[in-house]
Design a protein around this motif. Structure first.
Motif, PDB file in Angstrom:
ATOM      1  N   ILE A 115       0.855  -1.179   0.000  1.00  0.00           N
ATOM      2  CA  ILE A 115       0.000   0.000   0.000  1.00  0.00           C
ATOM      3  C   ILE A 115       0.896   1.236   0.000  1.00  0.00           C
ATOM      4  O   ILE A 115       1.898   1.283   0.722  1.00  0.00           O
ATOM      5  N   ASN A 124       0.891   5.129  -8.161  1.00  0.00           N
ATOM      6  CA  ASN A 124       0.465   3.736  -8.336  1.00  0.00           C
ATOM      7  C   ASN A 124       0.296   3.351  -9.807  1.00  0.00           C
ATOM      8  O   ASN A 124       0.655   2.230 -10.199  1.00  0.00           O
ATOM      9  N   CYS A 136      -3.320  -0.529  -3.336  1.00  0.00           N
ATOM     10  CA  CYS A 136      -4.038   0.737  -3.379  1.00  0.00           C
ATOM     11  C   CYS A 136      -3.197   1.780  -2.672  1.00  0.00           C
ATOM     12  O   CYS A 136      -2.088   1.507  -2.215  1.00  0.00           O
ATOM     13  N   VAL A 231     -10.541   4.803  -1.540  1.00  0.00           N
ATOM     14  CA  VAL A 231      -9.075   4.813  -1.530  1.00  0.00           C
ATOM     15  C   VAL A 231      -8.555   5.433  -2.825  1.00  0.00           C
ATOM     16  O   VAL A 231      -9.221   5.379  -3.860  1.00  0.00           O
ATOM     17  N   SER A 233      -6.194   5.343  -6.043  1.00  0.00           N
ATOM     18  CA  SER A 233      -5.551   4.412  -6.970  1.00  0.00           C
ATOM     19  C   SER A 233      -5.694   2.938  -6.618  1.00  0.00           C
ATOM     20  O   SER A 233      -4.705   2.226  -6.478  1.00  0.00           O
ATOM     21  N   PRO A 234      -6.912   2.421  -6.504  1.00  0.00           N
ATOM     22  CA  PRO A 234      -7.065   0.969  -6.421  1.00  0.00           C
ATOM     23  C   PRO A 234      -6.744   0.356  -7.786  1.00  0.00           C
ATOM     24  O   PRO A 234      -7.026   0.963  -8.827  1.00  0.00           O
ATOM     25  N   VAL A 243     -14.644   1.920  -3.169  1.00  0.00           N
ATOM     26  CA  VAL A 243     -14.247   0.526  -3.378  1.00  0.00           C
ATOM     27  C   VAL A 243     -14.867  -0.362  -2.313  1.00  0.00           C
ATOM     28  O   VAL A 243     -15.331   0.102  -1.272  1.00  0.00           O
ATOM     29  N   ILE A 250      -9.842  -6.219  -3.925  1.00  0.00           N
ATOM     30  CA  ILE A 250     -10.437  -4.889  -4.010  1.00  0.00           C
ATOM     31  C   ILE A 250     -11.179  -4.753  -5.332  1.00  0.00           C
ATOM     32  O   ILE A 250     -10.734  -5.263  -6.370  1.00  0.00           O
TER      33      ILE A 250
END
Length: 324
Positions: A115, A124, A136, A231, A233-234, A243, A250
């Motif tokens: 993370i 990311n 994420c 969150v 930038s998953p 999300v 995710i």
């Protein structure tokens, strides 16, 4: 955090890591939580050895070459350049050390979840384009969504949906570029008013909110529970999204009427306003960057991120000697 866990705080400054671990351990004990913290100094050149020894289930990366506090603590021609071009110019400075950690984890702890806390909205996507599946980010939209929920006294996280970018920690110049909020699938038109309290709060205090949201996220990942949250930038996507976290996986949780393609396109437009877009394995800075730093006027592949970082470090060293 409700889950028993051991947390190792690693930092180049061992004394600072030990101090943070002590405070965190005391807070955990006061809160009657079965979480133990240890702090230690590390040499980034020995990441494989340290991470191999610890064999972590999850790593939260919080280290970069560029502090977000520099403009307030040490203003210079460098911080003035960032003000004029957008924070996106710092992308290479934020990404290089994350890549170091991702490369090390691939070698010694390939099943570990990673993370990222350092400008995840843009960093990311770089990591994913390089083949490092960062799970994420934390912060940014997590802080914004928490502020919205508190302001509205909204208790049902499942029916709250936001699209927001790092850019939206501050009010964008044009209200048409404001973050987007849906409550029970109805989009609100008062977002700027809802975020006024957050935006008038010192950034260091806001980090406490982001940290609390991150702890809840980590608890869910360690237990395999289900959490509806927001969150940055998953799945390596640009910007921030609603999300669902479930069983260490995710997935997007978008409001009705907005598909993934539209959500990503909207976040890419916000990314350009923040100074940088990452798309198709290419890094493209906003035109304002090219005006002030001509060598970055043209897009470049993510494989050149280390070279770009070195060039920016050299530029920063020169500009820090110049008054703003």
């Amino acid at each position: 955090m409700t889950t028993p866990a051991t947390v190792s705080i690693l930092a180049r400054a061992g004394g600072k890591a030990a101090e943070l671990a002590f405070v965190a351990s005391v807070r955990a004990r006061v809160s009657e939580r079965a979480v133990v913290f240890y702090g230690r100094g590390v040499d980034f050149a020995d990441l494989d050895g340290v991470l191999g020894e610890l064999a972590p289930d999850l790593v939260v990366h919080c280290v970069s070459h560029q502090s977000p506090w520099e403009r307030g603590t040490a203003p210079s021609a460098w911080t003035e350049l960032l003000r004029m071009t957008g924070f996106g110019l710092t992308l290479p400075l934020q990404a290089e050390l994350l890549i170091d950690v991702a490369e090390s984890l691939r070698r010694v702890a390939p099943d570990c979840l990673l993370i990222n806390a350092c400008f995840p909205d843009a960093v990311n996507p770089v990591a994913h384009a390089l083949g490092f599946p960062v799970f994420c980010g934390i912060g940014n939209i997590s802080t914004i969504s928490a502020a919205i929920a508190a302001t509205l006294d909204w208790k049902d996280h499942r029916s709250l949906h936001l699209l927001a970018h790092h850019l939206h920690l501050h009010a964008p110049a044009d209200t048409a570029d404001e973050a987007r909020v849906w409550c029970e699938n109805v989009e609100r038109d008062d977002v700027r008013a809802l975020l006024a309290g957050m935006r008038s709060t010192a950034r260091a205090e806001l980090n406490q909110i982001g940290g609390h949201a991150a702890a809840r996220l980590i608890d869910s990942l360690l237990t395999g529970g289900t959490t509806d949250t927001h969150v940055p930038s998953p799945l390596g996507l640009p910007g921030g999204y609603p999300v669902r976290i479930r069983d260490r996986s995710i997935e997007l949780r978008l409001p009705k009427g907005i598909d993934a393609e539209a959500a990503i396109a909207w976040n890419q437009r916000m990314a350009l306003l923040d100074g940088v877009v990452v798309d198709g394995g290419q890094v493209r800075f906003a035109p304002s960057v090219g005006e002030h730093v001509p060598e970055f006027a043209e897009p470049f592949p993510v494989t050149e991120i280390r070279y770009a970082c070195a060039r920016l470090l050299a530029l920063r060293e020169r500009l820090r000697e110049v008054a703003p």
